[in-house]
Scaffold this active site. Structure first.
Site, short mmCIF file in Angstrom:
data_model
loop_
_atom_site.label_atom_id
_atom_site.label_comp_id
_atom_site.label_asym_id
_atom_site.label_seq_id
_atom_site.Cartn_x
_atom_site.Cartn_y
_atom_site.Cartn_z
N ILE A 61 23.18 15.95 -3.75
CA ILE A 61 23.65 14.79 -4.67
C ILE A 61 22.32 14.27 -5.37
O ILE A 61 21.23 14.13 -4.71
CB ILE A 61 24.42 13.76 -4.00
CG1 ILE A 61 25.19 12.89 -5.07
CG2 ILE A 61 23.66 12.82 -3.00
CD1 ILE A 61 26.36 12.18 -4.48
N CYS A 62 22.44 13.67 -6.66
CA CYS A 62 21.36 12.88 -7.31
C CYS A 62 22.20 11.79 -7.98
O CYS A 62 23.20 11.55 -7.56
CB CYS A 62 20.57 13.89 -8.24
SG CYS A 62 21.36 14.60 -9.67
N ARG A 63 21.50 11.34 -9.22
CA ARG A 63 22.16 10.52 -9.97
C ARG A 63 23.53 10.91 -10.64
O ARG A 63 24.64 10.36 -10.73
CB ARG A 63 21.28 9.59 -10.80
CG ARG A 63 21.98 8.62 -11.62
CD ARG A 63 20.64 7.91 -12.37
NE ARG A 63 21.20 6.69 -13.00
CZ ARG A 63 21.93 6.67 -14.40
NH1 ARG A 63 21.74 7.87 -14.88
NH2 ARG A 63 22.27 5.63 -14.78
N GLY A 65 23.92 14.79 -11.13
CA GLY A 65 24.36 16.25 -10.95
C GLY A 65 23.33 17.31 -11.54
O GLY A 65 23.45 18.39 -11.21
N MET A 89 25.84 10.55 -7.72
CA MET A 89 26.14 9.18 -7.48
C MET A 89 26.90 8.37 -8.30
O MET A 89 27.65 7.58 -7.75
CB MET A 89 24.74 8.38 -7.10
CG MET A 89 24.17 8.87 -5.71
SD MET A 89 25.12 8.86 -4.15
CE MET A 89 25.43 7.02 -4.00
#
Length: 111
Positions: A61-63, A65, A89
């Site tokens: 996961i990141c901010r 995708g 996120m």
């Protein structure tokens, strides 16, 4: 962006207790993250890859995708079983999934 080459799952569908790998920068992590997630920024990944389990699915996961999709491709090419968390996120928060962090900046949020 990466087409069908990236196995993905919606943030709302990440199983409880799954190994969740957050690849955002430290300030993003500090602002708010999923409880129990592992934090290895994308820049540190090659040095810390040994910390990532190979015997279970890895949800990346990141901010939003995008970075996590890149990491998912790299992990899968190197032999891990990785899935990108679509929407990152931002989607995690929209789905009402739990978050912790925030501190002096207020309640947990997506930076």
């Amino acid at each position: 962006m990466f087409g069908d080459d990236v196995p993905a799952v919606d943030a709302a569908d990440v199983p409880e207790g799954a190994y969740l790998l957050d690849v955002r920068e430290q300030y993003e992590w500090d602002a708010g993250h999923a409880p129990g997630a592992a934090h290895i920024s994308m820049a540190e990944l090659s040095d810390r890859a040994g910390e990532i389990p190979r015997d279970q699915d890895v949800y990346v996961i990141c901010r939003s995708g995008v970075r996590s999709a890149q990491v998912t491709v790299a992990l899968n090419q190197a032999g891990w079983l990785a899935k990108n968390v679509d929407g990152g996120m931002k989607r995690w928060a929209e789905a009402g999934r739990p978050m912790e962090g925030g501190g002096a900046d207020g309640p947990p949020h997506v930076a």
